[in-house]
Design a protein around this motif. Structure first.
Motif, PDB file in Angstrom:
ATOM      1  N   TRP A 120      17.025 -14.243  -7.360  1.00  0.00           N
ATOM      2  CA  TRP A 120      16.877 -13.045  -7.075  1.00  0.00           C
ATOM      3  C   TRP A 120      16.015 -11.792  -7.653  1.00  0.00           C
ATOM      4  N   ASP A 121      15.861 -12.032  -8.792  1.00  0.00           N
ATOM      5  CA  ASP A 121      15.519 -10.793  -9.765  1.00  0.00           C
ATOM      6  C   ASP A 121      14.110 -10.885  -9.746  1.00  0.00           C
ATOM      7  N   VAL A 122      13.342 -11.954  -9.824  1.00  0.00           N
ATOM      8  CA  VAL A 122      12.066 -12.326  -8.944  1.00  0.00           C
ATOM      9  C   VAL A 122      11.137 -11.433  -8.386  1.00  0.00           C
ATOM     10  N   PRO A 123      11.814 -10.915  -7.016  1.00  0.00           N
ATOM     11  CA  PRO A 123      11.084  -9.762  -6.588  1.00  0.00           C
ATOM     12  C   PRO A 123      10.939  -8.854  -8.098  1.00  0.00           C
ATOM     13  N   LYS A 124      11.813  -7.877  -8.113  1.00  0.00           N
ATOM     14  CA  LYS A 124      11.829  -6.586  -9.138  1.00  0.00           C
ATOM     15  C   LYS A 124      11.299  -6.924 -10.583  1.00  0.00           C
ATOM     16  N   LEU A 125       9.940  -7.819 -10.259  1.00  0.00           N
ATOM     17  CA  LEU A 125       9.117  -7.909 -11.366  1.00  0.00           C
ATOM     18  C   LEU A 125       7.419  -6.961 -11.015  1.00  0.00           C
ATOM     19  N   ASN A 126       7.718  -7.527  -9.338  1.00  0.00           N
ATOM     20  CA  ASN A 126       6.496  -7.623  -8.677  1.00  0.00           C
ATOM     21  C   ASN A 126       6.456  -6.317  -8.307  1.00  0.00           C
ATOM     22  N   MET A 127       4.974  -5.554  -8.813  1.00  0.00           N
ATOM     23  CA  MET A 127       4.893  -3.742  -8.728  1.00  0.00           C
ATOM     24  C   MET A 127       5.923  -3.276  -8.896  1.00  0.00           C
ATOM     25  N   ALA A 128       6.395  -3.700 -10.153  1.00  0.00           N
ATOM     26  CA  ALA A 128       7.412  -2.861 -10.563  1.00  0.00           C
ATOM     27  C   ALA A 128       6.676  -1.027 -11.609  1.00  0.00           C
ATOM     28  N   LYS A 129       7.748  -0.383 -11.752  1.00  0.00           N
ATOM     29  CA  LYS A 129       7.614   0.697 -12.664  1.00  0.00           C
ATOM     30  C   LYS A 129       7.512   0.175 -13.605  1.00  0.00           C
TER      31      LYS A 129
END
Lengths: 304, 179
Positions: free
Chosen positions: A197-206
């Motif tokens: 669930w949390d991995v996409p939050k690291l992609n191109m994050a601010k």
């Protein structure tokens, strides 16, 4: 040069617990970790008053970053009030004078075990993840020298094979936490045991993410606007946990990552894992002026 | 009850300097403000007796010597290189340490005084840059060609370019196009 010019006046403790040379070493390694995203950088990992494996890696990074104007949030499996989280937060605050908070929006440093907060992190925030096992290849290659060579060669075939075998045996990818992810198209990292669930939050994050393993003496980083791509086959799309339709039994929020609680007579109840999000939702429902920030998942769908 | 000793001036300066350098490398091309102008505070923040340092500035050499760091006469031995100017430095900097694919962290950190906002225009892209970013830096196109030759990712060196109190970071992961 005299002896006195080489030493400092005596003081009972170093500011922020770590001594100056430990901080300088961490700073050098943190800069290198940013420069090569996802690549594990070895560091000395000093003693801190906590057992190895309980977040000492994250703690050392936080203690290097912290200053009296910092505001620190520490979470353990999404909760701010766990013993581990509360103890680490109080320790950091005591040795540095930094502020403590439970609110993701108010924090300048978020140290976390196993979760990324649900609210979108800003460009001035730092996420420090505690990592138990930083080596994604450990399961397929126990020899760390050979694993290092495999990273150097970008030889990740055995990881793909592991995922393929899971599909063949179970019909789907069984890897739950710490899903291997390609960073900047070059190094595969384990994003610490955060759920899929949390991995996409690291992609191109601010925000800037540090991942630090104190027991294994390695740290790595994901700078802002860096590609973090979970390893997937083109015909098998990446799937996050099916939590989109679950509702928290205490706060009533839905569409976030949930803790599953067994109930008497079988079956499950669910509570939102990011506990402060639940608390804020309850306070808001009671009419308190609480701000809930924009979340990564909206209506159960990821939308950055 | 534990009482916290407030941070002394050196600690505060090193903490603020590192924060600027960290964000500078995290967002290549962005200008970050250092608490103090010049390279001395950066050396104080990063360098100690575990480092081998090359510097072309006698005053800085004396300061670095006091930290116990080994002074290198040859750039190829240094893990931290402090230069007061990058002009005509290509020939010397070809010897910069770039680490290896096995140990990318052996690549050197190059800290140099470079004018911001004037000179060669470049376009940056890569990790830390949202899309691309254009800026002018007092670095010659010959230097960028040399860097492109040396930085075979993940090998390479990382640059911290300082102009007064402003710092710009260009890590090895950044693609620099000379415009």
């Amino acid at each position: 040069m005299s002896l006195s010019s080489l030493t400092k006046p005596w003081s009972a403790t170093s500011y922020g617990f770590l001594d100056a040379s430990a901080k300088r070493e961490l700073r050098r390694k943190m800069l290198k970790a940013i420069a090569v995203p996802g690549c594990q950088m070895p560091y000395a990992s000093r003693e801190v008053p906590m057992a190895r494996g309980w977040g000492t890696g994250g703690l050392q990074v936080t203690l290097t970053l912290v200053n009296p104007t910092s505001v620190v949030k520490v979470i353990d499996q999404g909760a701010d009030d766990g013993v581990n989280a509360a103890s680490i937060r109080r320790f950091i605050s005591r040795v540095s004078g930094a502020g403590e908070t439970w609110d993701t929006l108010a924090a300048s440093i978020v140290q976390s075990r196993h979760r990324v907060p649900e609210e979108v992190m800003r460009e001035d925030q730092i996420l420090v993840l505690q990592v138990p096992n930083p080596e994604p290849l450990r399961g397929v290659e126990p020899n760390i020298s050979i694993a290092r060579q495999m990273h150097a060669d970008a030889d990740y075939g055995k990881l793909w094979l592991t995922l393929y075998e899971q599909i063949v045996r179970k019909g789907r990818i069984m890897q739950g936490a710490g899903y291997p992810s390609m960073v900047n198209g070059r190094h595969v990292m384990t994003p610490s045991p955060i759920p899929r669930w949390d991995v996409p939050k690291l992609n191109m994050a601010k925000h800037l993410t540090f991942l630090s393993a104190g027991r294994e003496k390695r740290l790595f980083a994901v700078p802002p606007f860096t590609r973090v791509e979970p390893l997937v086959f083109s015909d098998r799309p990446y799937q996050v946990e099916h939590h989109a339709d679950l509702t928290c039994r205490r706060s009533g929020v839905s569409g976030y990552f949930m803790n599953e609680l067994p109930v008497d007579g079988g079956g499950s109840a669910f509570e939102v894992s990011d506990s402060n999000l639940g608390i804020k939702a309850i306070q808001q429902a009671e009419g308190a002026p609480v701000e809930i920030g924009k979340t990564w998942y909206r209506n159960g769908e990821f939308s950055a | 009850m534990l009482t916290v000793a407030p941070p002394d001036a050196i600690e505060m300066r090193a903490n603020a300097t590192f924060e600027a350098l960290m964000w500078a490398l995290s967002r290549p091309g962005d200008i970050r403000e250092l608490p103090e102008a010049g390279l001395a505070a950066i050396a104080e923040t990063l360098v100690d007796l575990e480092c081998t340092v090359f510097s072309d500035d006698p005053a800085l050499r004396a300061q670095i010597a006091a930290t116990g760091a080994l002074q290198a006469d040859d750039i190829s031995e240094a893990d931290h290189v402090f230069l007061s100017s990058l002009e005509g430095a290509e020939a010397r900097l070809v010897a910069l340490r770039c680490g290896s694919a096995l140990y990318p962290d052996d690549g050197a950190t190059l800290v140099a005084q470079v004018r911001h906002g004037v000179g060669q225009r470049v376009r940056l892209s890569g990790p830390g840059v949202d899309g691309f970013l254009e800026l002018s830096l007092g670095v010659s196109s010959g230097f960028w060609a040399m860097r492109a030759m040396l930085c075979a990712y993940p090998e390479g060196f990382d640059m911290l370019l300082v102009d007064g109190r402003s710092a710009i970071g260009i890590p090895r992961s950044t693609l620099v196009e000379v415009l």
